[in-house]
Every structure is written in C-alpha cells, then in structure tokens.
Design an enzyme around this catalytic site. Structure first.
Site: not given
Ligand code: NAD
Ligand code: TYD
Length: 350
Positions: A132-134, A161
């Site tokens: 992630t960019d975080e 991460k």
């Molecule tokens: P998500 O929470 O929707 O899905 C996570 C998946 O991992 C689920 O299917 C869960 O069952 C599985 N999982 C969790 N713990 C596990 C374990 N101990 N063993 C095996 N499987 C396990 O997450 P997402 O939003 O799809 O993110 C996927 C990846 O991308 C993550 O690594 C996250 O850090 C990264 N990412 C997410 C975002 C975003 O905006 N959501 C952005 C950049 C990077």
């Molecule tokens: P989120 O979707 O949780 O992603 P991330 O924290 O990984 O960026 O949140 C996106 C942005 O929205 C973040 O600045 C937090 C804000 N946010 C709210 O204002 N209200 C909410 O209920 C949630 C879940 C997030």
C-alpha cells in the site's frame, strides 16, 4: 498447465479481481487461491470462475508456518502473488496484534516456504508482494509519493505492511529471492467490503442511514478502480524487474467530503430521488486517531517503464461501482447479515 501460481487472499476484495484476471487471461496457469476466509474473505466473489478447470481454492491460514510449507511442497508453485492481509486501518487501531500476526508473520512464513521451494532453481520464479501507499506515511498539502519516498508509517496497519515490505526486500538482498513489490493507492469497486468509506456510504445511502465523515472531511485519498489495480499487478508480475518496487495509482485525488458528495449525487440520480436527498445524511463524527492527512501516488515509473495507465476515470468507475452494488443487493445483504460466511461450507464442505 505450464505454471502454478498461488494468489493469497484471493477471496478478498482486491484478491478476487486478481484471481479473475489471471484465471480468464491465462488458461495455461493453474491458479491456486490460498485464503483463510476471515470476515473479509468471501467466495461468493468468485462464483463466475470457481468451476474453471485452471482454478482451485485451498483454505489455509498464512499464520500457520507448517501448513504453508506443506502447501508449497504439494503444489510447487512457480509464482506467488501475495495479497492476504488484515486490511482495515480502523480495525488495526482496535486490535494491532492481529495485523502483526497475519501481515508480518504470515508474509515471513510465505517467504520462508518460497525460499525453500525455489532454492535449487530460482530462475523464472517470482514472489510478488502487494502493498500500500500508506507505508510512506502522510503528505502535506503538496507533493507525491515516489518509490524513493522514505517509509514513515503511522497506523498499526501501515506499520505492519511497511514491516512486511522490509522483510520481502531483506529476502531478496539476503537470499536472492526473486521479488517485486507494488504499492497501490486506495481501491474501490465491486465486492468492496462495506467497512471502507465508499461501500459503507453506498450501503448507508440505500438504507437512509448517516454517512460518517471523520474529522473535517478534508482528508485526501488517491482512488483507483480495483480492476485497474488487478491489471497493474498482472503487468508487474510478468514484466517488472526483480528487486524493484512500483507505485500504482491514477493521479486521482479526492478530499473525503467531495468524494462523498459526488457519490450522493450519483446515487440520488440512480435511485430517482430528489437532488440533495443523500447529502442530508452526511454526519461529521469523531476523527480517527493518527489520521493521515493526504496520500497521493506518483505513478510515473509504472507508466514510463511498463506502459501502464488506468482504463477508467473516477466518475466512470464510481458509477460502475454503484451500479454493481444496486444490481447485487443480495451480495450486500449476505455480507451485512454474515450469511456469506456459510458459503464455503455449502460449496466445499468442512
Ligand atoms: P481484504 O480485507 O478485502 O481481503 C483480505 C483477504 O485476505 C481476505 O480474503 C481474507 O480472508 C484473507 N486473509 C486475511 N488474513 C488471512 C490469513 N491469516 N491467512 C490467509 N488469508 C487471510 O483486503 P483487500 O482490500 O482486498 O487488500 C488486499 C491486499 O492489498 C492487502 O495486502 C492490502 O494491504 C493491499 N492493498 C489494499 C488496498 C485497498 O485500498 N483496499 C490498497 C493498496 C493495497
Ligand atoms: P478507508 O476506506 O478506511 O481507507 P484508508 O483508511 O485505508 O485510507 O478510509 C478512507 C478515508 O475515509 C480515510 O481518510 C478515512 C475516511 N473515513 C471516513 O471519513 N468515514 C468512515 O466511516 C470511514 C470508514 C473512513
């Protein structure tokens, strides 16, 4: 089948789109979805691919080192695309240790298994770590994260991460494990679990419930349509250089409040409600502790080196996402009620 690829976290939001991209595009690959099915894992996301002959699912927790090693031993994968993680910042504030166990220890278990499996023939193998960019921390009003921005994570999620990214690099430097890392901005799209901002607001507009905005709503995120993230992962997995990191983004920054207003406008139109109806649900609530002000990705490297550009604008992607949720109310209801968690038993048996 000429290659076996493990996709961890393939039942999650982004993982399911990556599985779909690979299963459909690479009929010669055997795609093995490795997922523990936590609250975030939902096999209903993969109904359209689950019967394809080049797809299989294995229920496996990556925290279990012996189980992970046995799985590598059995399938001898050629590549790993690692997405399994605890992914929600707010949950990491409540239960940080869960994030250390899955995101750090789980990643190290996979790295150890890959190292052991590939030790005699690392050529052609690849461990692609999805991050992630975080990890870069927060930006002020200006500037962009590049691949050279120093790591400065603030939440337990981003710290876990960042730690996993460091371990992936350490395995490249210490053991010559062939790795690539991608750091992507915030994703949105179909199958997004409604704890994150966009799906939560879609669900709450539908149910005419408050739309919680943390703090003053001026926090900024850089949003990418999930299918465009999956396309970028495909590109980097196949064409990225070992040991490199690639930022993935679409130069698409939105302040939270502006984004939620755009979502409200589109939903009023689609639901045939009077303009301004959904916006009335906006409710400012207590801020998230340690809330990062702004994330914004400089995606120049992946664009110039690999020719990557996103396929949709934000307005198009958001419209498509809202349509998906409106057309898949059963998915949303199953998730909201927890019923989706029975799907595995029905489908595969315990
Ligand atoms: P998500 O929470 O929707 O899905 C996570 C998946 O991992 C689920 O299917 C869960 O069952 C599985 N999982 C969790 N713990 C596990 C374990 N101990 N063993 C095996 N499987 C396990 O997450 P997402 O939003 O799809 O993110 C996927 C990846 O991308 C993550 O690594 C996250 O850090 C990264 N990412 C997410 C975002 C975003 O905006 N959501 C952005 C950049 C990077
Ligand atoms: P989120 O979707 O949780 O992603 P991330 O924290 O990984 O960026 O949140 C996106 C942005 O929205 C973040 O600045 C937090 C804000 N946010 C709210 O204002 N209200 C909410 O209920 C949630 C879940 C997030």
């Amino acid at each position: 089948m000429n290659k076996t690829i493990f996709i961890t976290g393939g039942a999650g939001f982004i993982g399911s789109h990556v599985v779909r991209e690979f299963v459909n595009k690479y009929p010669d690959y055997h795609i093995v979805n490795v997922d523990a099915l936590t609250y975030a894992g939902n096999l209903e996301n993969l109904r359209d691919v689950e019967r394809k002959s080049n797809y299989s699912f294995v229920k496996q927790d990556i925290r279990d080192a012996a189980g992970v090693s046995a799985l590598f031993e059995k399938h001898q994968p050629d590549g790993v695309i690692h997405l399994a993680a605890e992914s929600h910042v707010d949950r990491s504030i409540v239960a940080p240790t869960d994030f250390v166990l899955t995101n750090v220890l789980g990643t190290v278990n996979l790295l150890n298994a890959a190292r052991e499996t590939w030790k005699d023939k690392p050529e052609g193998k690849r461990f692609h770590h999805v991050s992630t960019d975080e990890v870069y921390g927060t930006l002020g009003e200006t500037g962009l994260f590049t691949e050279d921005t120093p790591y400065d994570p603030h939440s337990p999620y981003s710290a876990s991460k960042a730690s996993s990214d460091h371990f992936v690099r350490a395995y490249q430097d210490t053991y010559d494990l062939p790795v690539v890392i991608t750091n992507c901005s915030n994703n949105y799209g179909p199958n997004h679990f409604p704890e994150k901002l966009i799906p939560l607001c879609i669900l709450n507009v539908l149910n005419e419930k408050p739309l919680p905005i943390y703090g003053d709503g001026k926090y900024t995120r850089d949003w990418l349509f999930v299918v465009d993230h999956a396309r970028a992962i495909d590109l980097v997995f196949h064409q990225g250089k070992n040991g490199e990191s690639y930022n993935i983004g679409g130069f698409n920054e939105w302040q939270n409040i502006d984004l939620v207003k755009e979502l409200c406008k589109q939903m009023d139109e689609k639901l045939g409600r009077a303009s301004g109806t959904a916006e009335k649900l906006i409710t400012y609530v207590k801020d998230r502790p340690g809330h990062d002000l702004r994330y914004a990705i400089d995606a120049t490297k992946i664009n110039t080196e690999l020719g990557y550009t996103p396929s949709v604008t934000f307005e198009e992607g958001l419209s498509h996402t809202i349509d998906w949720f409106l057309n898949n109310r059963q998915w949303l209801e199953n998730v909201a009620s927890g019923d989706y968690q029975h799907y595995y038993e029905e489908q595969y048996g315990e």
